[in-house]
Design an enzyme around this catalytic site. Structure first.
Site, PDB file in Angstrom:
ATOM      1  N   THR A 153      13.219   4.362  10.508  1.00 42.63           N
ATOM      2  CA  THR A 153      14.167   3.492  10.856  1.00 42.63           C
ATOM      3  C   THR A 153      13.799   2.188  10.081  1.00 42.63           C
ATOM      4  O   THR A 153      12.656   1.548  10.087  1.00 42.63           O
ATOM      5  CB  THR A 153      14.158   3.380  12.225  1.00 42.63           C
ATOM      6  OG1 THR A 153      14.447   4.416  12.902  1.00 42.63           O
ATOM      7  CG2 THR A 153      15.147   2.231  12.899  1.00 42.63           C
TER       8      THR A 153
ATOM      9  N   GLN B 134       0.519  -9.776  -5.750  1.00 37.29           N
ATOM     10  CA  GLN B 134      -0.278 -11.175  -5.955  1.00 37.29           C
ATOM     11  C   GLN B 134       0.754 -12.272  -6.561  1.00 37.29           C
ATOM     12  O   GLN B 134       0.545 -13.318  -6.772  1.00 37.29           O
ATOM     13  CB  GLN B 134      -1.533 -11.014  -6.398  1.00 37.29           C
ATOM     14  CG  GLN B 134      -2.506 -10.471  -5.489  1.00 37.29           C
ATOM     15  CD  GLN B 134      -2.879 -11.276  -4.122  1.00 37.29           C
ATOM     16  OE1 GLN B 134      -2.414 -12.336  -3.689  1.00 37.29           O
ATOM     17  NE2 GLN B 134      -3.459 -10.560  -2.902  1.00 37.29           N
TER      18      GLN B 134
ATOM     19  N   THR C 212       0.721  -1.196   0.111  1.00 40.47           N
ATOM     20  CA  THR C 212      -0.079   0.172  -0.067  1.00 40.47           C
ATOM     21  C   THR C 212       0.933   1.428  -0.182  1.00 40.47           C
ATOM     22  O   THR C 212       0.692   2.390  -0.953  1.00 40.47           O
ATOM     23  CB  THR C 212      -1.003  -0.109   1.114  1.00 40.47           C
ATOM     24  OG1 THR C 212      -1.790  -0.973   1.109  1.00 40.47           O
ATOM     25  CG2 THR C 212      -1.991   1.457   1.495  1.00 40.47           C
TER      26      THR C 212
ATOM     27  N   CYS D 285     -19.615  -6.436  -2.252  1.00 37.05           N
ATOM     28  CA  CYS D 285     -20.453  -5.800  -1.055  1.00 37.05           C
ATOM     29  C   CYS D 285     -21.232  -7.212  -0.717  1.00 37.05           C
ATOM     30  O   CYS D 285     -21.969  -7.795  -1.196  1.00 37.05           O
ATOM     31  CB  CYS D 285     -21.579  -4.998  -1.662  1.00 37.05           C
ATOM     32  SG  CYS D 285     -22.069  -5.706  -3.349  1.00 37.05           S
TER      33      CYS D 285
ATOM     34  N   ASN E 169      -5.993  -9.619  -7.379  1.00 38.07           N
ATOM     35  CA  ASN E 169      -6.043 -10.371  -6.059  1.00 38.07           C
ATOM     36  C   ASN E 169      -7.577 -10.891  -5.918  1.00 38.07           C
ATOM     37  O   ASN E 169      -7.723 -11.841  -4.912  1.00 38.07           O
ATOM     38  CB  ASN E 169      -6.052  -9.135  -4.945  1.00 38.07           C
ATOM     39  CG  ASN E 169      -6.659  -7.811  -5.265  1.00 38.07           C
ATOM     40  OD1 ASN E 169      -6.550  -7.111  -6.234  1.00 38.07           O
ATOM     41  ND2 ASN E 169      -7.787  -7.636  -4.176  1.00 38.07           N
TER      42      ASN E 169
ATOM     43  N   HIS F  59       3.679 -10.202   3.368  1.00 33.56           N
ATOM     44  CA  HIS F  59       2.674 -11.123   4.042  1.00 33.56           C
ATOM     45  C   HIS F  59       2.127 -12.223   2.940  1.00 33.56           C
ATOM     46  O   HIS F  59       1.337 -13.029   3.362  1.00 33.56           O
ATOM     47  CB  HIS F  59       1.922 -10.424   5.044  1.00 33.56           C
ATOM     48  CG  HIS F  59       0.624  -9.696   4.317  1.00 33.56           C
ATOM     49  ND1 HIS F  59      -0.508  -9.982   4.386  1.00 33.56           N
ATOM     50  CD2 HIS F  59       0.656  -8.411   3.839  1.00 33.56           C
ATOM     51  CE1 HIS F  59      -1.296  -8.983   3.496  1.00 33.56           C
ATOM     52  NE2 HIS F  59      -0.490  -8.060   3.303  1.00 33.56           N
TER      53      HIS F  59
ATOM     54  N   SER G  76       4.463  -7.258  -1.472  1.00 37.09           N
ATOM     55  CA  SER G  76       3.966  -7.269  -0.225  1.00 37.09           C
ATOM     56  C   SER G  76       4.564  -8.740   0.613  1.00 37.09           C
ATOM     57  O   SER G  76       4.108  -9.794   0.097  1.00 37.09           O
ATOM     58  CB  SER G  76       2.626  -7.137  -0.039  1.00 37.09           C
ATOM     59  OG  SER G  76       2.001  -7.428   1.206  1.00 37.09           O
TER      60      SER G  76
HETATM   61  N1  PLP Z   1      -1.827  -4.797  -4.100  1.00 37.52           N
HETATM   62  C1  PLP Z   1      -2.504  -6.004  -4.067  1.00 37.52           C
HETATM   63  C2  PLP Z   1      -2.860  -6.743  -5.471  1.00 37.52           C
HETATM   64  C3  PLP Z   1      -2.647  -6.687  -2.992  1.00 37.52           C
HETATM   65  O1  PLP Z   1      -3.369  -7.952  -3.138  1.00 37.52           O
HETATM   66  C4  PLP Z   1      -2.534  -6.178  -1.870  1.00 37.52           C
HETATM   67  C5  PLP Z   1      -3.162  -6.592  -0.634  1.00 37.52           C
HETATM   68  O2  PLP Z   1      -4.161  -7.145  -0.572  1.00 37.52           O
HETATM   69  C6  PLP Z   1      -2.251  -4.872  -1.589  1.00 37.52           C
HETATM   70  C7  PLP Z   1      -1.630  -4.315  -2.806  1.00 37.52           C
HETATM   71  C8  PLP Z   1      -1.644  -4.217  -0.353  1.00 37.52           C
HETATM   72  O3  PLP Z   1      -0.640  -4.959   0.351  1.00 37.52           O
HETATM   73  P1  PLP Z   1      -0.237  -4.576   1.629  1.00 37.52           P
HETATM   74  O4  PLP Z   1      -1.360  -5.351   2.560  1.00 37.52           O
HETATM   75  O5  PLP Z   1       1.189  -4.812   1.896  1.00 37.52           O
HETATM   76  O6  PLP Z   1      -0.349  -3.121   2.024  1.00 37.52           O
END
Ligand code: PLP
Length: 382
Positions: free
Chosen positions: A239, A180, A75, A327, A152, A201, A199
């Site tokens: 940091t 992804q 993000t 939704c 995603n 995680h 990302s």
């Molecule tokens: N971009 C995509 C395609 C994602 O699937 C996600 C997570 O859901 C993100 C960005 C955001 O990642 P983060 O959770 O590291 O901010």
């Protein structure tokens, strides 16, 4: 049965890999000093951080480790890229309507609407109209392009390699959100993109860490993410989260290309088999299944009843799935991805997303299909 046999929400997040946990602990204990300080121990922490940068660049097939900037996640990285493109380019930005909300919202905030060209999406397949993008690039109508590597929600793969090559040929900056893609698909070629975001995680490296790959030297030397300190060569103040970075790199090396070899056909056919069972037995309709998709993802429209009722009944049986960003109970904003794929509001409320992991077996997929069958019968008899 694996510990995560009933977890089918890997696109939301993945459990932390053992190697990542170990790397996090090791660096937290051995290298807790501030990498920016000037004594010997801090120097060792700095060295460890730079080793991580090299390993990550290596895993992504990027020759210059200095292109890698560590961030708090995709993000932050996506917001920083969009802000940079808005401030430092003149002209249009071509962007798809199926981007993650952190790209979409950043574009809305940073760009005047007249600078944004939305790449058309074919509703049936979810594919972008590449020829429209090509025309804009060739006619010099855009200064930058942002196109995600893998979606995603649907798992649909987008032609980032082709777009990157075309942009390079025409001097247009190219960004791909590969959050992804990385860890699920081979990273080969990502270095050809000017900006790549990822990302930790999403591939088992722990939360709150990610990265941004910048263009080669000379193309975006004035890039400044967070302001306030000299860290990351002045490109992202704050940091450094060395334990988080070390964990991310350890997780990614577990998902190296070599280990991904064959996973697409093996896991992909387990997922396909699951979809065939479900469409035959309960009448689900899969989305985006006619083109290339991530091997782990299935998004489909249920034949009846709001998705949240299915989700809670599956959850009671131990299965974790997602309603995507739809939704769920007929409330909230309609999903842009589903709208682009031609779904009306009512059908959006019947969509679920199932996303398996690297160790999900064909038996796990079959067990999930059976659970859907039970819930179907239960809901019909209500
Ligand atoms: N971009 C995509 C395609 C994602 O699937 C996600 C997570 O859901 C993100 C960005 C955001 O990642 P983060 O959770 O590291 O901010």
């Amino acid at each position: 049965m694996s510990e995560f046999a009933k977890y089918f929400d890997f696109n939301a997040t993945a459990p932390i890999a053992e190697a990542a946990r170990n790397a996090w602990l090791e660096t937290s204990v051995e290298h807790w000093h501030n990498p920016s300080s000037l004594y010997r121990e801090a120097g060792a922490a700095r060295m460890r951080l730079e080793e991580c940068r090299e390993s990550l660049a290596d895993a992504l097939g990027i020759e210059e480790p200095e292109r890698v900037v560590f961030t708090s996640g995709a993000t932050e990285a996506n917001n920083a890229v969009v802000r940079y493109l808005a401030d430092r380019t003149e002209g249009g930005l071509a962007v798809s309507p199926v981007e993650h909300p952190c790209v979409d919202a950043a574009v809305k905030r940073e760009f005047l609407p007249e600078r944004v060209l939305e790449i058309p999406v074919e509703p049936q397949t979810g594919a972008i109209d590449f020829s429209a993008l090509e025309t804009w690039i060739r006619l010099d109508e855009v200064a930058a392009v942002s196109l995600m590597a893998a979606n995603n929600e649907t798992g649909i793969l987008y032609p980032w390699r082709e777009a990157a090559a075309l942009c390079r040929e025409h001097g247009v900056l190219f960004h791909t959100d590969a959050a992804q893609w990385i860890g699920k698909m081979p990273a080969e070629g990502l270095g050809e993109c000017d900006f790549v975001t990822g990302s930790s995680h999403k591939f088992g490296g722990g939360k709150g860490v990610g990265f941004l790959v910048l263009p080669e030297e000379g193309k975006a030397d004035d890039f400044r993410g967070l302001a306030g300190g000299p860290q990351e060569d002045g490109r992202r103040a704050g940091t450094e989260n060395l334990p988080g970075v070390a964990a991310m790199v350890a997780a990614l090396s577990e998902r190296q290309d070599a280990r991904l070899a064959g996973i697409e056909s093996a896991r992909g056919s387990d997922r396909d088999c699951f979809e065939t069972t479900l469409s035959g037995e309960i009448g689900t309709v899969s989305l985006g299944a006619s083109g290339p998709r991530l091997w782990n993802t299935s998004m489909f429209v249920l034949p009846h009843t709001k998705n949240l009722k299915w989700l809670t009944r599956l959850s009671a049986r131990g299965f974790s799935i997602s309603t995507g960003s739809a939704c769920s109970a007929g409330r909230g904003n309609p999903s842009k991805v589903m709208a682009a794929m031609g779904l009306d509001f009512e059908r959006m409320g019947r969509v679920v997303r199932v996303s398996g992991g690297w160790d999900t077996t064909s038996d796990d997929w079959a067990a999930l299909a059976a659970a859907f069958g039970e819930v179907d019968a239960e809901l019909k008899n209500q």
